[in-house]
Scaffold this motif. Structure first.
Motif, PDB file in Angstrom:
ATOM      1  N   ALA A 144       0.827  -1.211   0.000  1.00 12.30           N
ATOM      2  CA  ALA A 144       0.000   0.000   0.000  1.00 12.30           C
ATOM      3  C   ALA A 144       0.858   1.257   0.000  1.00 12.30           C
ATOM      4  CB  ALA A 144      -0.933   0.003   1.213  1.00 12.30           C
ATOM      5  N   SER A 145       2.131   1.116   0.345  1.00 10.72           N
ATOM      6  CA  SER A 145       3.057   2.258   0.262  1.00 10.72           C
ATOM      7  C   SER A 145       3.121   2.808  -1.159  1.00 10.72           C
ATOM      8  CB  SER A 145       4.458   1.837   0.705  1.00 10.72           C
ATOM      9  OG  SER A 145       4.459   1.367   2.031  1.00 10.72           O
ATOM     10  N   ARG A 146       2.815   1.976  -2.153  1.00 13.52           N
ATOM     11  CA  ARG A 146       2.829   2.438  -3.546  1.00 13.52           C
ATOM     12  C   ARG A 146       1.779   3.515  -3.784  1.00 13.52           C
ATOM     13  NH1 ARG A 146       3.301  -3.406  -6.746  1.00 13.52           N
ATOM     14  NH2 ARG A 146       4.933  -4.287  -5.385  1.00 13.52           N
ATOM     15  N   TRP A 147       0.702   3.511  -2.964  1.00 17.29           N
ATOM     16  CA  TRP A 147      -0.348   4.532  -3.095  1.00 17.29           C
ATOM     17  C   TRP A 147      -0.122   5.653  -2.072  1.00 17.29           C
ATOM     18  CZ3 TRP A 147      -0.536   1.426  -6.689  1.00 17.29           C
ATOM     19  CH2 TRP A 147      -0.826   0.073  -6.565  1.00 17.29           C
ATOM     20  N   LEU A 148       0.395   5.296  -0.913  1.00 13.02           N
ATOM     21  CA  LEU A 148       0.595   6.291   0.137  1.00 13.02           C
ATOM     22  C   LEU A 148       1.693   7.294  -0.212  1.00 13.02           C
ATOM     23  CD1 LEU A 148       0.263   4.092   3.352  1.00 13.02           C
ATOM     24  CD2 LEU A 148      -1.223   5.950   2.634  1.00 13.02           C
ATOM     25  N   GLU A 149       2.772   6.816  -0.767  1.00 15.59           N
ATOM     26  CA  GLU A 149       3.884   7.731  -1.064  1.00 15.59           C
ATOM     27  C   GLU A 149       3.517   8.787  -2.106  1.00 15.59           C
ATOM     28  OE1 GLU A 149       7.109   4.443   0.495  1.00 15.59           O
ATOM     29  OE2 GLU A 149       7.059   4.913  -1.660  1.00 15.59           O
ATOM     30  N   PRO A 150       2.764   8.459  -3.173  1.00 11.96           N
ATOM     31  CA  PRO A 150       2.319   9.528  -4.074  1.00 11.96           C
ATOM     32  C   PRO A 150       1.357  10.513  -3.404  1.00 11.96           C
ATOM     33  CG  PRO A 150       2.296   7.426  -5.224  1.00 11.96           C
ATOM     34  CD  PRO A 150       2.548   7.121  -3.768  1.00 11.96           C
ATOM     35  N   MET A 151       0.645  10.077  -2.356  1.00 14.11           N
ATOM     36  CA  MET A 151      -0.238  11.010  -1.640  1.00 14.11           C
ATOM     37  C   MET A 151       0.550  12.165  -1.045  1.00 14.11           C
ATOM     38  SD  MET A 151      -2.990   8.545   0.293  1.00 14.11           S
ATOM     39  CE  MET A 151      -3.768   9.901   1.169  1.00 14.11           C
ATOM     40  N   CYS A 152       1.811  11.913  -0.723  1.00 13.01           N
ATOM     41  CA  CYS A 152       2.655  12.991  -0.213  1.00 13.01           C
ATOM     42  C   CYS A 152       2.780  14.114  -1.234  1.00 13.01           C
ATOM     43  CB  CYS A 152       4.039  12.441   0.145  1.00 13.01           C
ATOM     44  SG  CYS A 152       5.249  13.715   0.573  1.00 13.01           S
ATOM     45  N   LEU A 153       2.876  13.759  -2.515  1.00 11.36           N
ATOM     46  CA  LEU A 153       2.985  14.781  -3.557  1.00 11.36           C
ATOM     47  C   LEU A 153       1.712  15.621  -3.636  1.00 11.36           C
ATOM     48  CD1 LEU A 153       4.783  12.863  -6.454  1.00 11.36           C
ATOM     49  CD2 LEU A 153       5.782  14.346  -4.695  1.00 11.36           C
ATOM     50  N   ALA A 154       0.554  14.997  -3.416  1.00 12.85           N
ATOM     51  CA  ALA A 154      -0.702  15.744  -3.397  1.00 12.85           C
ATOM     52  C   ALA A 154      -0.711  16.712  -2.218  1.00 12.85           C
ATOM     53  CB  ALA A 154      -1.887  14.787  -3.322  1.00 12.85           C
ATOM     54  N   TRP A 155      -0.213  16.253  -1.060  1.00 17.59           N
ATOM     55  CA  TRP A 155      -0.143  17.114   0.123  1.00 17.59           C
ATOM     56  C   TRP A 155       0.776  18.305  -0.149  1.00 17.59           C
ATOM     57  CZ3 TRP A 155       3.572  18.936   3.450  1.00 17.59           C
ATOM     58  CH2 TRP A 155       3.113  19.489   4.648  1.00 17.59           C
ATOM     59  N   VAL A 156       1.929  18.046  -0.762  1.00 12.15           N
ATOM     60  CA  VAL A 156       2.874  19.115  -1.093  1.00 12.15           C
ATOM     61  C   VAL A 156       2.263  20.087  -2.101  1.00 12.15           C
ATOM     62  CG1 VAL A 156       5.076  19.611  -2.230  1.00 12.15           C
ATOM     63  CG2 VAL A 156       4.940  17.773  -0.541  1.00 12.15           C
ATOM     64  N   ALA A 157       1.530  19.565  -3.078  1.00 13.99           N
ATOM     65  CA  ALA A 157       0.944  20.422  -4.108  1.00 13.99           C
ATOM     66  C   ALA A 157      -0.043  21.419  -3.505  1.00 13.99           C
ATOM     67  CB  ALA A 157       0.262  19.572  -5.170  1.00 13.99           C
ATOM     68  N   VAL A 158      -0.841  20.968  -2.539  1.00  8.40           N
ATOM     69  CA  VAL A 158      -1.782  21.874  -1.868  1.00  8.40           C
ATOM     70  C   VAL A 158      -1.022  22.976  -1.153  1.00  8.40           C
ATOM     71  CG1 VAL A 158      -3.498  22.078  -0.037  1.00  8.40           C
ATOM     72  CG2 VAL A 158      -3.590  20.139  -1.617  1.00  8.40           C
ATOM     73  N   GLY A 159       0.036  22.615  -0.441  1.00  6.95           N
ATOM     74  CA  GLY A 159       0.825  23.609   0.274  1.00  6.95           C
ATOM     75  C   GLY A 159       1.500  24.592  -0.650  1.00  6.95           C
ATOM     76  N   ALA A 160       2.023  24.081  -1.763  1.00  5.56           N
ATOM     77  CA  ALA A 160       2.722  24.954  -2.709  1.00  5.56           C
ATOM     78  C   ALA A 160       1.772  25.961  -3.348  1.00  5.56           C
ATOM     79  CB  ALA A 160       3.398  24.112  -3.784  1.00  5.56           C
ATOM     80  N   ARG A 161       0.545  25.553  -3.604  1.00  4.64           N
ATOM     81  CA  ARG A 161      -0.423  26.443  -4.262  1.00  4.64           C
ATOM     82  C   ARG A 161      -1.023  27.458  -3.296  1.00  4.64           C
ATOM     83  NH1 ARG A 161      -2.108  25.451  -9.334  1.00  4.64           N
ATOM     84  NH2 ARG A 161      -4.088  26.522  -8.944  1.00  4.64           N
ATOM     85  N   THR A 162      -1.178  27.061  -2.031  1.00  6.24           N
ATOM     86  CA  THR A 162      -1.848  27.939  -1.071  1.00  6.24           C
ATOM     87  C   THR A 162      -0.875  28.702  -0.186  1.00  6.24           C
ATOM     88  OG1 THR A 162      -2.001  26.188   0.612  1.00  6.24           O
ATOM     89  CG2 THR A 162      -3.814  26.360  -0.990  1.00  6.24           C
ATOM     90  N   GLY A 163       0.367  28.219  -0.092  1.00  5.82           N
ATOM     91  CA  GLY A 163       1.337  28.842   0.787  1.00  5.82           C
ATOM     92  C   GLY A 163       1.116  28.522   2.256  1.00  5.82           C
TER      93      GLY A 163
END
Length: 203
Positions: free
Chosen positions: A171-190
């Motif tokens: 399941a780490s194969r799905w969890l690790e890409p979720m980190c990129l989604a978390w980062v993307a939200v932070g990068a867009r909103t600051g």
């Protein structure tokens, strides 16, 4: 519970202080003599003495560190909080994914450890006692040992989390890409005080 944390950066320190607030005996495994006033010790010593160990180092160092401590980690619950991030191109990418994961590599490096992937989809400020509108956020986990996942689930619930079990360590194969989604939200909103929540039907 005796908890050892491998890694003295922001994640390791945040977890150490959070667990200590909940009455756990915590030490950070590091070669540094002092880390923010927290109890420390050599990584091998800390890993061998702990009932639960958290791997909280850079993703590029995770596999090698787990392998170097495989003997000390034998039979121990090992929480893998790492992500296989590669920022060398200027934007975060994963250096492993889709058909393998860093979580699986950590498990292979320390085959006797009972690896549970967790904490990799949220920032360190919210890892213990997250306070967000709408109720507790969801921590997604994966691992092959059900008893180990039960232990981690108990720790997470005691420290403010809803827990979602996605199955085995793959399941780490799905969890690790979720980190990129978390980062993307932070990068867009600051802003970086966000977390995921899974909404379920009642019953």
């Amino acid at each position: 519970m005796r908890i050892g944390i491998l890694g003295s950066g922001q994640v390791g320190q945040a977890l150490a202080r959070g667990y200590a607030r909940h009455g756990h005996e915590v030490r950070i495994g590091t070669r540094q003599a002092e880390v923010g006033g927290l109890p420390t010790g050599p990584p091998a010593e800390v890993a061998a003495a702990a009932e639960l160990v958290v791997l909280a180092v850079r993703g590029s160092a995770a596999e090698a560190l787990a392998g170097s401590l495989a003997g000390e980690l034998d039979g121990t619950v090992l929480v893998d909080a790492t992500n296989p991030l590669d920022a060398s191109t200027g934007s975060p990418q994963l250096f492993v994914g889709h058909t393998d994961s860093l979580g699986e590599r950590v498990q292979r490096a320390a085959p006797g450890a009972r690896v549970v992937k967790a904490y990799n989809t949220v920032g360190n400020a919210l890892m213990v006692d997250p306070q967000l509108p709408g109720g507790p956020p969801s921590m997604f986990i994966g691992g092959d040992d059900q008893a180990a996942k039960d232990t981690v689930t108990g720790l997470l619930r005691d420290t403010g989390w809803d827990v979602v079990d996605l199955g085995g360590i793959e399941a780490s194969r799905w969890l690790e890409p979720m980190c990129l989604a978390w980062v993307a939200v932070g990068a867009r909103t600051g802003t970086w005080g966000h977390a995921f929540r899974l909404l379920r039907p009642e019953g």
